[in-house]
Write a protein that holds these residues in place. Structure first.
Motif, PDB file in Angstrom:
ATOM      1  N   MET A  96       0.843  -1.139   0.040  1.00 44.69           N
ATOM      2  CA  MET A  96      -0.270  -0.018  -0.113  1.00 44.69           C
ATOM      3  C   MET A  96       0.867   1.390   0.017  1.00 44.69           C
ATOM      4  SD  MET A  96      -3.256   1.100   2.514  1.00 44.69           S
ATOM      5  CE  MET A  96      -2.343   0.752   4.093  1.00 44.69           C
ATOM      6  N   GLY A  97       0.667   2.198  -0.905  1.00 45.24           N
ATOM      7  CA  GLY A  97       1.363   3.505  -0.835  1.00 45.24           C
ATOM      8  C   GLY A  97       0.435   4.733  -0.560  1.00 45.24           C
ATOM      9  N   HIS A  98       0.814   5.581   0.154  1.00 44.51           N
ATOM     10  CA  HIS A  98       0.271   6.822   0.459  1.00 44.51           C
ATOM     11  C   HIS A  98       1.202   7.992   0.150  1.00 44.51           C
ATOM     12  CE1 HIS A  98      -2.362   4.993   4.146  1.00 44.51           C
ATOM     13  NE2 HIS A  98      -2.765   4.407   2.886  1.00 44.51           N
ATOM     14  N   ALA A 121       4.588  -3.412  -7.292  1.00 49.45           N
ATOM     15  CA  ALA A 121       5.176  -3.009  -6.292  1.00 49.45           C
ATOM     16  C   ALA A 121       5.995  -3.809  -5.531  1.00 49.45           C
ATOM     17  CB  ALA A 121       3.929  -2.891  -5.090  1.00 49.45           C
ATOM     18  N   GLY A 122       7.133  -3.062  -4.807  1.00 49.20           N
ATOM     19  CA  GLY A 122       8.169  -3.833  -4.372  1.00 49.20           C
ATOM     20  C   GLY A 122       9.339  -2.875  -3.697  1.00 49.20           C
ATOM     21  N   VAL A 123      10.084  -3.670  -3.386  1.00 51.05           N
ATOM     22  CA  VAL A 123      11.584  -3.120  -2.862  1.00 51.05           C
ATOM     23  C   VAL A 123      12.736  -4.058  -3.310  1.00 51.05           C
ATOM     24  CG1 VAL A 123      12.794  -2.193  -0.922  1.00 51.05           C
ATOM     25  CG2 VAL A 123      10.477  -1.872  -1.091  1.00 51.05           C
ATOM     26  N   THR A 124      13.857  -3.304  -3.920  1.00 53.61           N
ATOM     27  CA  THR A 124      14.904  -3.706  -3.837  1.00 53.61           C
ATOM     28  C   THR A 124      16.126  -2.997  -2.958  1.00 53.61           C
ATOM     29  OG1 THR A 124      15.615  -2.601  -5.978  1.00 53.61           O
ATOM     30  CG2 THR A 124      14.509  -4.768  -6.181  1.00 53.61           C
ATOM     31  N   ALA A 125      16.999  -4.039  -2.550  1.00 49.56           N
ATOM     32  CA  ALA A 125      18.008  -3.420  -1.704  1.00 49.56           C
ATOM     33  C   ALA A 125      19.260  -2.746  -2.383  1.00 49.56           C
ATOM     34  CB  ALA A 125      18.429  -4.334  -0.622  1.00 49.56           C
ATOM     35  N   ASP A 126      19.965  -3.456  -3.301  1.00 50.48           N
ATOM     36  CA  ASP A 126      21.044  -2.981  -3.967  1.00 50.48           C
ATOM     37  C   ASP A 126      20.766  -3.192  -5.406  1.00 50.48           C
ATOM     38  OD1 ASP A 126      23.492  -2.340  -4.578  1.00 50.48           O
ATOM     39  OD2 ASP A 126      24.561  -3.904  -3.488  1.00 50.48           O
ATOM     40  N   PRO A 127      20.714  -2.163  -6.341  1.00 52.89           N
ATOM     41  CA  PRO A 127      20.305  -0.799  -6.027  1.00 52.89           C
ATOM     42  C   PRO A 127      19.063  -0.545  -5.124  1.00 52.89           C
ATOM     43  CG  PRO A 127      20.015  -1.072  -8.169  1.00 52.89           C
ATOM     44  CD  PRO A 127      20.500  -2.262  -7.682  1.00 52.89           C
ATOM     45  N   SER A 129      15.378   0.764  -4.532  1.00 48.76           N
ATOM     46  CA  SER A 129      14.339   1.332  -5.142  1.00 48.76           C
ATOM     47  C   SER A 129      12.854   0.763  -4.431  1.00 48.76           C
ATOM     48  CB  SER A 129      14.176   0.836  -6.526  1.00 48.76           C
ATOM     49  OG  SER A 129      13.370   1.431  -7.129  1.00 48.76           O
ATOM     50  N   ALA A 130      12.086   1.506  -3.776  1.00 48.45           N
ATOM     51  CA  ALA A 130      10.780   1.111  -3.325  1.00 48.45           C
ATOM     52  C   ALA A 130       9.629   1.730  -4.367  1.00 48.45           C
ATOM     53  CB  ALA A 130      10.814   1.757  -2.066  1.00 48.45           C
ATOM     54  N   TRP A 131       8.825   1.181  -4.797  1.00 48.39           N
ATOM     55  CA  TRP A 131       8.074   1.484  -5.640  1.00 48.39           C
ATOM     56  C   TRP A 131       6.455   0.790  -5.608  1.00 48.39           C
ATOM     57  CZ3 TRP A 131      11.123  -2.560  -6.771  1.00 48.39           C
ATOM     58  CH2 TRP A 131      10.540  -3.638  -7.352  1.00 48.39           C
ATOM     59  N   ILE A 132       5.523   1.682  -6.078  1.00 47.78           N
ATOM     60  CA  ILE A 132       4.042   1.088  -6.435  1.00 47.78           C
ATOM     61  C   ILE A 132       3.797   2.168  -7.628  1.00 47.78           C
ATOM     62  CG2 ILE A 132       3.027   2.631  -4.596  1.00 47.78           C
ATOM     63  CD1 ILE A 132       1.174   0.470  -3.988  1.00 47.78           C
ATOM     64  N   ASP A 133       3.312   1.071  -8.756  1.00 48.61           N
ATOM     65  CA  ASP A 133       2.912   1.694  -9.766  1.00 48.61           C
ATOM     66  C   ASP A 133       4.052   2.580 -10.407  1.00 48.61           C
ATOM     67  OD1 ASP A 133       0.736   0.291  -9.756  1.00 48.61           O
ATOM     68  OD2 ASP A 133      -0.474   1.724  -9.126  1.00 48.61           O
ATOM     69  N   ASP A 134       3.685   3.867 -10.569  1.00 45.16           N
ATOM     70  CA  ASP A 134       4.901   4.904 -11.050  1.00 45.16           C
ATOM     71  C   ASP A 134       5.341   5.728  -9.976  1.00 45.16           C
ATOM     72  OD1 ASP A 134       2.388   6.193 -10.753  1.00 45.16           O
ATOM     73  OD2 ASP A 134       2.481   7.552 -12.600  1.00 45.16           O
ATOM     74  N   TRP A 135       4.906   5.547  -8.587  1.00 46.48           N
ATOM     75  CA  TRP A 135       5.546   6.039  -7.515  1.00 46.48           C
ATOM     76  C   TRP A 135       6.743   5.585  -7.201  1.00 46.48           C
ATOM     77  CZ3 TRP A 135       1.182   6.583  -2.989  1.00 46.48           C
ATOM     78  CH2 TRP A 135       0.173   7.175  -3.502  1.00 46.48           C
ATOM     79  N   GLU A 136       8.042   6.001  -7.051  1.00 49.52           N
ATOM     80  CA  GLU A 136       9.348   5.800  -6.632  1.00 49.52           C
ATOM     81  C   GLU A 136       9.872   6.448  -5.680  1.00 49.52           C
ATOM     82  OE1 GLU A 136      12.901   3.120  -8.852  1.00 49.52           O
ATOM     83  OE2 GLU A 136      11.484   4.736  -9.998  1.00 49.52           O
ATOM     84  N   MET A 144      19.107  10.567  -3.254  1.00 45.18           N
ATOM     85  CA  MET A 144      17.717   9.870  -3.501  1.00 45.18           C
ATOM     86  C   MET A 144      16.974  10.727  -4.484  1.00 45.18           C
ATOM     87  SD  MET A 144      17.910   7.167  -1.240  1.00 45.18           S
ATOM     88  CE  MET A 144      16.205   6.690  -0.674  1.00 45.18           C
ATOM     89  N   GLN A 145      15.999   9.834  -5.267  1.00 48.79           N
ATOM     90  CA  GLN A 145      15.014  10.625  -5.905  1.00 48.79           C
ATOM     91  C   GLN A 145      13.547   9.944  -5.606  1.00 48.79           C
ATOM     92  OE1 GLN A 145      17.731   8.611  -7.635  1.00 48.79           O
ATOM     93  NE2 GLN A 145      18.748  10.579  -7.183  1.00 48.79           N
ATOM     94  N   MET A 146      12.571  10.888  -5.781  1.00 51.13           N
ATOM     95  CA  MET A 146      11.218  10.515  -5.179  1.00 51.13           C
ATOM     96  C   MET A 146      10.194  11.262  -6.277  1.00 51.13           C
ATOM     97  SD  MET A 146       9.760  11.039  -1.306  1.00 51.13           S
ATOM     98  CE  MET A 146       9.755  12.809  -1.429  1.00 51.13           C
ATOM     99  N   ALA A 147       9.070  10.447  -6.235  1.00 51.57           N
ATOM    100  CA  ALA A 147       8.161  11.044  -7.132  1.00 51.57           C
ATOM    101  C   ALA A 147       6.858  10.209  -6.834  1.00 51.57           C
ATOM    102  CB  ALA A 147       8.309  10.706  -8.586  1.00 51.57           C
TER     103      ALA A 147
END
Length: 341
Positions: A96-98, A121-127, A129-136, A144-147
């Protein structure tokens, strides 16, 4: 904290579930946090599928060119039906993303729900990245970058860490109740942040400071705990304070805090040292002005919401928004409150 508003809205919790949002239910089959854990990076920035609940939670205080204050939130929650990663549609991992932007007059909110194992959706540690759909949220935890985006807002941000990671409780083992429920909890509270907010009135370039929390557990609350009030405060002198107050059915509260010196040195405080007392509520009965004290460091300050109506009307509703601090210490921060619906 964050012990945050979690994904149990996605799980088959019964009306008799214990603790807020079922977070006090037994964690049968899942790993449980223990003292003495040896954190390992970058692995621990990633997902821990043998634990039931987990989150990556960023809040930011921002200012526009005309001095207007803004708040920003980006959160990804992981919740598991079973202690394994799984694959494809058969994965037990739910996400779930908020995302939210708060202005002095408006509060914009969006929510995303996803299933792990299918790339949504998911998370990788190296490199990382945490994402759900096009949120990252991605990067090396230094840069870091965030959108994220919603129906009436979007943001695209860059973050640069200016200090160390901070570990709460006993070297990252954060106790949440008198019975000993706990989580693993650390933060990066030293991000400088800059980017663009896209709001109904147009694009707004902003700069400010951000605080990223990482926490995971399987049963972080006691059965009698009904919600929490969580404060992350950054003072003008460079010190910081994380404190939370967990509400109980008997009317009492369990508290914990971390004093973070200007150089990043963390001093933990057990139950009772930190106090937060509501002073004023909004028209829905949610406290929006508090007196916060930590006598060991001379803190006796008033914490006031920038926008009294920063209500997150999400699957598990809660209040989350930027605050200002005045009194013995001056500064700004973020406040999250649950259990007031």
């Amino acid at each position: 904290m964050n012990v945050k508003v979690l994904l149990f809205s996605l799980l088959p919790i019964t009306a008799n579930a214990q603790g807020f949002a079922g977070l006090g239910t037994a964690a049968e089959g899942f790993s449980v946090p223990q003292p003495g854990y040896a954190f390992a990076f970058p692995a621990d920035h990633g997902a821990h599928h043998d634990y039931r609940i987990e989150w990556w939670y960023l809040t930011a205080n921002l200012q526009g060119p005309d001095g207007t204050d803004y708040g920003l939130q980006w959160t990804l929650f992981r919740s598991a039906l079973a202690p394994e990663a799984g694959s494809g549609w058969g994965t037990p991992q739910l996400w779930m993303g908020h995302a939210a932007v708060t202005t002095p007059d408006n509060h914009y909110v969006s929510e995303r729900l996803g299933r792990g194992g299918i790339g949504q959706a998911g998370v990788t540690a190296d490199p990382f990245s945490a994402w759900i759909d096009d949120w990252e949220l991605s990067g090396d935890w230094t840069n870091m970058q965030m959108a994220a985006s919603g129906a009436d807002f979007a943001y695209d941000m860059n973050l640069t860490a200016q200090g160390p990671l901070v570990f709460h409780g006993d070297a990252g083992f954060s106790v949440k109740s008198a019975e000993g429920q706990a989580s693993y909890y650390y933060s990066q509270p030293y991000f400088d942040i800059a980017g663009v907010l896209t709001l109904p009135q147009g694009d707004v370039p902003v700069t400010g400071q951000a605080w990223l929390d990482r926490e995971w557990s399987s049963q972080p609350l006691g059965a009698n705990q009904t919600g929490w009030d969580w404060f992350s405060l950054s003072f003008d002198d460079g010190a910081k304070l994380m404190g939370f107050r967990l509400q109980q059915t008997d009317g009492d509260h369990y508290t914990s805090a971390t004093w973070i010196a200007k150089d990043g040195q963390a001093t933990p405080f057990a139950d009772g040292a930190f106090q937060a007392v509501p002073l004023t509520t909004n028209d829905h009965g949610v406290p929006v002005r508090w007196q916060v004290t930590l006598p060991a460091y001379g803190v006796d300050a008033t914490v006031s919401a920038v926008n009294n109506h920063a209500w997150m009307a999400t699957s598990v509703p809660y209040w989350e928004g930027p605050v200002r601090v005045t009194g013995s210490h001056n500064g700004r921060g973020y406040l999250e409150m649950t259990g007031y619906e």
